[in-house]
Design an enzyme around this catalytic site. Structure first.
Site, PDB file in Angstrom:
ATOM      1  N   ASP A  79       0.744  -1.502   0.114  1.00 57.31           N
ATOM      2  CA  ASP A  79       0.291  -0.030  -0.045  1.00 57.31           C
ATOM      3  C   ASP A  79       0.746   0.942   0.311  1.00 57.31           C
ATOM      4  O   ASP A  79       2.467   0.883  -0.562  1.00 57.31           O
ATOM      5  CB  ASP A  79      -1.063   0.073   1.383  1.00 57.31           C
ATOM      6  CG  ASP A  79      -0.160  -0.256   2.631  1.00 57.31           C
ATOM      7  OD1 ASP A  79       0.884  -0.298   2.812  1.00 57.31           O
ATOM      8  OD2 ASP A  79      -0.769  -0.344   3.963  1.00 57.31           O
ATOM      9  N   ASP A  87       1.187   5.053   2.491  1.00 58.88           N
ATOM     10  CA  ASP A  87       0.931   5.277   3.233  1.00 58.88           C
ATOM     11  C   ASP A  87       1.442   7.060   2.830  1.00 58.88           C
ATOM     12  O   ASP A  87       2.555   7.545   2.994  1.00 58.88           O
ATOM     13  CB  ASP A  87       1.249   5.117   4.375  1.00 58.88           C
ATOM     14  CG  ASP A  87       1.359   3.868   4.897  1.00 58.88           C
ATOM     15  OD1 ASP A  87       0.112   2.989   3.883  1.00 58.88           O
ATOM     16  OD2 ASP A  87       2.279   2.584   4.502  1.00 58.88           O
ATOM     17  N   ASP A 125      -3.294   5.247   2.383  1.00 57.65           N
ATOM     18  CA  ASP A 125      -3.805   5.616   3.755  1.00 57.65           C
ATOM     19  C   ASP A 125      -3.292   6.324   3.775  1.00 57.65           C
ATOM     20  O   ASP A 125      -1.589   6.905   3.230  1.00 57.65           O
ATOM     21  CB  ASP A 125      -2.801   4.777   5.177  1.00 57.65           C
ATOM     22  CG  ASP A 125      -3.818   3.370   4.994  1.00 57.65           C
ATOM     23  OD1 ASP A 125      -4.369   2.808   4.641  1.00 57.65           O
ATOM     24  OD2 ASP A 125      -2.725   2.368   5.764  1.00 57.65           O
TER      25      ASP A 125
END
Length: 514
Positions: A324, A326, A438
């Site tokens: 992912d 961030d 995120d």
């Protein structure tokens, strides 16, 4: 029927299979390592039929140890693990060629130099050993891992323990793997690991198995188990943890297809994770992270000029791929960051970038949650857990505006009616992919701690908090550092200051890959 007295005489010259032993002065043992169980069984039976005494287990009575594709040093290492004493034995260490020649001849042939296993005579003092600090936060661990085979084995067992909610075992394997990751050279012998920290009996057993056999039987069994494979698939769904996955497995669900057909009630996150399963479980490249960074920066600056955006996580540690992306967002003026997240999310949704998002408010109160709350990897910042819709055709720089326009023309949808089973591939393909992103907003007063906490790695951060508590009587979190004995907060604006408070040498992000 053979008389009892005669039976006793025959037994001393007869093998276990009833074959007459023609050469009782020879005791042979075939080493299974690299030879394989089936071939060893075949050759053992052949030898017994030819009148040789072939033992199933190694003992001091063995006179000829036969191996295949092993060096003398490898056999000595195996002997050392079996009988101790640096593998000393009076047995001849021979290549399988002596055995096969003897089988053809029907009697033991003369041992020649070509039959003898070659050994390098080295003293134990010459074996290179390593020295490693006890805490991962004291080490410098780059992405250059010389012992990938060993660390991958331990990491898989750690993952399996975590899937079984056995946190202690998982941490033990992670710490052992972290020690091996920081070593400057390849581990060739178990003696090189003497005195190293965090290597428990179980981890050492796995390492030994890999060094001797090329793979760990426990790891292979785990990797091929139905439970591990099922939980690996199910926890790959965004929003699904080990407990939920285990419940589904116990209900007979092992695949995405079975989950879809099961009628299980999914929350919004889990449904989005299932809809975009393939994309989310595909690695994100640094180039894609940079593109998303441009989009996030444009969103943040549009709603709050002067705000600062930092790419964190594995990409800040120098990784080229990740699971992912961030981001840590702040503003140099304390308090200006309040309410920022909702505006950023609204902008991203308007521009068609979000397939899913869930925002949580900042719930950290220093007086209440600081020293009283135990150190944890979870923080209380305002954050947005999201799934981004990233155009595959998107280029950097000037073409960002073009991509924004394209997003507005084709708004995102999480509807599973357009999704094939097993992932998020639409018919004919799609010009975009889903990426986990995120976003975290931190007040500038806590930014140094937030940056340290969100950079990782997870084990590095765990070890930092452990060091702070055990060695310095301090409580460290992604919000603050509190001195327990002095009952006061230690203020810091940079990571370097935090390391200094903890009495540690500063470790730059690219060396925190524990």
């Amino acid at each position: 029927m053979v008389p009892l007295k005669r039976r006793k005489v025959l037994c001393s010259h007869t093998g276990k299979t009833g074959n007459v032993c023609k050469f009782p002065e020879l005791v042979l043992f075939l080493l299974e390592r690299k030879m394989g169980a089936s071939r060893r069984a075949f050759l053992s039976e052949l030898g017994q039929k030819k009148g040789f005494k072939v033992e199933d287990k190694f003992s001091e009575s063995v006179t000829h140890l036969i191996s295949e594709n092993n060096s003398g040093d490898e056999v000595r290492a195996w002997l050392d693990s079996q009988v101790g004493g640096r593998g000393r034995t009076l047995a001849h260490l021979l290549d399988v060629s002596w055995y096969t020649e003897s089988m053809r001849a029907g009697l033991p042939v003369d041992i020649q130099d070509k039959h003898k296993l070659q050994e390098q005579q080295t003293d134990e003092a010459e074996t290179e050993t390593f020295s490693v600090p006890s805490y991962a936060c004291q080490r410098r661990t780059t992405l250059e891992n010389h012992n990938t085979v060993l660390t991958d084995a331990l990491s898989l067992l750690a993952e399996n323990a975590e899937l079984s909610e056995e946190e202690g075992r998982g941490v033990a394997f992670r710490r052992a793997a972290a020690v091996l990751k920081c070593l400057p050279k390849v581990v060739m012998d178990m003696t090189q690991l003497r005195g190293l920290p965090c290597l428990g009996e179980h981890s050492l057993s796995v390492i030994k198995d890999v060094l001797e056999n090329g793979a760990s039987s426990e790891v292979e069994a785990t990797k091929n188990s139905e439970r591990y494979k099922a939980l690996k698939i199910l926890t790959g769904i965004f929003g699904v943890g080990a407990k939920t996955a285990d419940r589904w497995f116990r209900d007979g669900i092992q695949t995405l297809h079975q989950l879809r057909d099961s009628g299980q009630t999914l929350n919004r996150a889990q449904q989005a994770g299932l809809d975009h399963y393939d994309d989310i479980n595909q690695s994100v490249t640094k180039a894609e992270a940079d593109i998303i960074s441009e989009i996030v920066e444009k969103a943040v600056v549009a709603v709050l000029p002067g705000a600062q955006i930092t790419l964190t996580g594995g990409f800040r540690r120098g990784k080229l791929t990740g699971h992912d992306v961030d981001f840590l967002i702040t503003h140099p003026e304390e308090g200006r960051e309040e309410g920022l997240m909702s505006k950023v999310v609204s902008w991203l949704e308007t521009q068609g970038f979000l397939l899913y998002q869930k925002t949580t408010r900042n719930s950290y109160l220093e007086a209440k949650d600081g020293p009283a709350r135990p150190a944890s990897n979870m923080d209380r910042f305002e954050r947005c857990l999201s799934i981004f819709r990233l155009s595959k055709e998107k280029k950097r720089g000037a073409e960002l505006t073009e991509t924004l326009t394209e997003n507005l023309k084709t708004p995102p949808s999480c509807s599973s009616s357009h999704v094939q089973q097993g992932g998020d591939r639409e018919e004919g393909g799609k010009p975009w992919r889903a990426v986990r992103v995120d976003l975290v907003v931190s007040p500038i007063s806590q930014f140094g701690f937030a940056l340290l906490g969100w950079t990782g790695s997870k084990l590095f951060e765990r070890e930092l908090r452990r060091w702070a508590g055990r060695e310095k009587s301090m409580s460290l979190s992604s919000h603050a550092l509190f001195h327990n004995k002095q009952s006061r907060y230690l203020r810091a604006t940079t990571e370097e200051e935090i390391f200094s408070y903890l009495g540690l040498e500063y470790v730059k992000p690219s060396e925190r890959n524990a």
